[in-house]
Motif scaffolding. Structure first.
Motif, mmCIF file in Angstrom:
data_model
loop_
_atom_site.group_PDB
_atom_site.id
_atom_site.type_symbol
_atom_site.label_atom_id
_atom_site.label_comp_id
_atom_site.label_asym_id
_atom_site.label_seq_id
_atom_site.Cartn_x
_atom_site.Cartn_y
_atom_site.Cartn_z
ATOM 1 N N ASP A 1 6.674 11.083 -10.406
ATOM 2 C CA ASP A 1 7.486 10.575 -11.184
ATOM 3 C C ASP A 1 6.830 10.425 -12.516
ATOM 4 O OD1 ASP A 1 5.656 8.407 -10.509
ATOM 5 O OD2 ASP A 1 7.358 6.593 -10.662
ATOM 6 N N ASP B 1 14.832 8.498 -7.367
ATOM 7 C CA ASP B 1 13.829 8.248 -6.395
ATOM 8 C C ASP B 1 14.564 7.504 -5.060
ATOM 9 O OD1 ASP B 1 14.249 5.988 -7.862
ATOM 10 O OD2 ASP B 1 12.435 5.130 -7.345
ATOM 11 N N TYR C 1 4.224 5.790 -5.556
ATOM 12 C CA TYR C 1 4.514 6.176 -6.738
ATOM 13 C C TYR C 1 3.515 6.436 -7.651
ATOM 14 C CZ TYR C 1 9.447 4.607 -6.001
ATOM 15 O OH TYR C 1 11.088 4.732 -5.402
ATOM 16 N N ASP D 1 2.373 4.147 -10.521
ATOM 17 C CA ASP D 1 1.989 3.020 -10.184
ATOM 18 C C ASP D 1 0.327 3.193 -10.051
ATOM 19 O OD1 ASP D 1 4.131 1.518 -10.087
ATOM 20 O OD2 ASP D 1 4.390 1.730 -7.868
ATOM 21 N N ARG E 1 5.625 10.843 -1.352
ATOM 22 C CA ARG E 1 5.110 10.269 -2.744
ATOM 23 C C ARG E 1 6.281 10.967 -3.834
ATOM 24 N NH1 ARG E 1 0.481 13.787 -3.336
ATOM 25 N NH2 ARG E 1 1.583 15.303 -4.661
ATOM 26 N N ILE E 2 6.376 9.897 -4.432
ATOM 27 C CA ILE E 2 7.430 10.229 -5.628
ATOM 28 C C ILE E 2 6.432 10.523 -6.775
ATOM 29 C CG2 ILE E 2 9.311 9.201 -7.008
ATOM 30 C CD1 ILE E 2 9.953 9.011 -3.998
ATOM 31 N N THR F 1 12.499 12.487 -16.089
ATOM 32 C CA THR F 1 12.485 11.490 -14.626
ATOM 33 C C THR F 1 13.734 11.025 -14.972
ATOM 34 O OG1 THR F 1 10.263 11.466 -14.293
ATOM 35 C CG2 THR F 1 11.358 9.805 -13.520
#
Ligand code: GLU
Length: 316
Positions: free
Chosen positions: A46, A57, A77, A80, A43-44, A52
């Motif tokens: 962000d 990433d 992400y 998203d 999992r990013i 950031t």
């Protein structure tokens, strides 16, 4: 993934390059997943707006692969998946568990009686907390409004798999904390809970600098009525020779810099194995050998120091 009952996650924040401290925590997380048959997702994290960095990433993914780690599926992400956070916030709002706050950091600093535990975090004194839980749902007509969770006086307790029983008095440490920022983004504490629950994360492995955050995350789980709680493994963090969390100030310990210098990833893994007391001497090791030999009980409970000798070893 659906056949797995236990799931863990690697959750890098793309705010900069991964350094040895991150590599250590991710390698251990991966090894525990291998040993115990947990599913592992990437999992990013962000959402940390201004911090950031573009491309961080992809760089993190490259670093993790270079170390020999893998995971199931595509990276997830946070940016998203904003809808999940707003529905959690709506729920907290309609239950009267959060309130709007326009206080600036300066205003909070001014009412702060004395410095407390964590140097970076201010305790919020509750200035905007409503007297009753009705009638505050319309925020004041100001542009930047954060939302804070009403934090009870009772501490949160949980058992950490490394550090044992924990009692965290959130009200005393940070007070009513932010769950939605002035920029209109979910705060880290909320985002992590929403995603861990959504991704059915059952085992969380990370640095013990996040122990106090765990109290806040458990409180959010409970306030939202989410269960079961994940199991937590908080690892002693890696520090520089001055005893502070490994960072840029200690020189270049980015995983990418070793990779770019042509240093073998087995050297980095071997160093982490030495820190984890798998070996008595620094020696080359692959990630899979690390996963075979790693024992959580052997990991020291005090902070790990990245020493000059370690650096010499890495540079061959
Ligand atoms: N993304 C966070 C970090 O790199 C970790 C999140 C977590 O483990 O909950 O500090």
């Amino acid at each position: 993934m659906s056949h797995r009952t236990h799931i863990s996650r690697l959750a890098p924040s793309p705010t900069g390059a991964l350094h040895l401290g991150n590599a250590y925590a991710f390698l251990i997380n991966w090894a525990l997943a291998q040993q115990n048959g947990w599913g592992l997702v990437l999992r990013i994290d962000d959402l940390d707006g201004p911090r950031t960095k573009k491309g961080a990433d992809e760089l993190a993914i490259k670093d993790l692969e270079w170390l020999g780690l893998d995971w199931a599926g595509l990276p997830y992400y946070q940016s998203d998946n904003l809808r999940g956070y707003s529905s959690a916030l709506d729920e907290l709002k309609s239950d009267g568990m959060i309130y709007p706050c326009a206080c600036s950091r300066k205003q909070i600093e001014q009412v702060q009686a004395a410095p407390h535990g964590n140097e970076h975090e201010l305790r919020y004194p509750g200035t905007c907390r409503p007297f009753s839980t009705s009638g505050f749902l319309t925020p004041p007509a100001s542009k930047s409004i954060a939302w804070r969770l009403i934090v009870p006086e009772q501490p949160v307790e949980f058992d950490d798999q490394v550090h044992g029983h924990q009692v965290i008095n959130i009200q005393k440490e940070v007070g009513d904390f932010v769950v939605s920022t002035k920029e209109g983004l979910p705060a880290y504490q909320l985002a992590v809970v929403v995603d861990d629950f959504k991704q059915r994360v059952s085992h969380i492995v990370r640095g013990d600098d996040l122990l106090s955050s765990t109290g806040r995350q458990i409180l959010i789980y409970r306030t939202l009525g989410l269960s079961p709680l994940p199991r937590y493994y908080h690892l002693p963090i890696v520090c520089g020779p001055d005893g502070r969390r490994l960072a840029k100030r200690h020189g270049d310990s980015r995983v990418a810099s070793y990779r770019e210098k042509g240093i073998s990833p087995f050297r980095v893994v071997g160093l982490i194995a030495f820190w984890c007391r798998i070996t008595e001497q620094r020696q080359l090791m692959s990630a899979s050998e690390f996963a075979e030999k790693f024992r959580l009980e052997l990991v020291p409970h005090h902070r790990i120091t990245f020493s000059y000798k370690d650096e010499q070893w890495l540079c061959g």
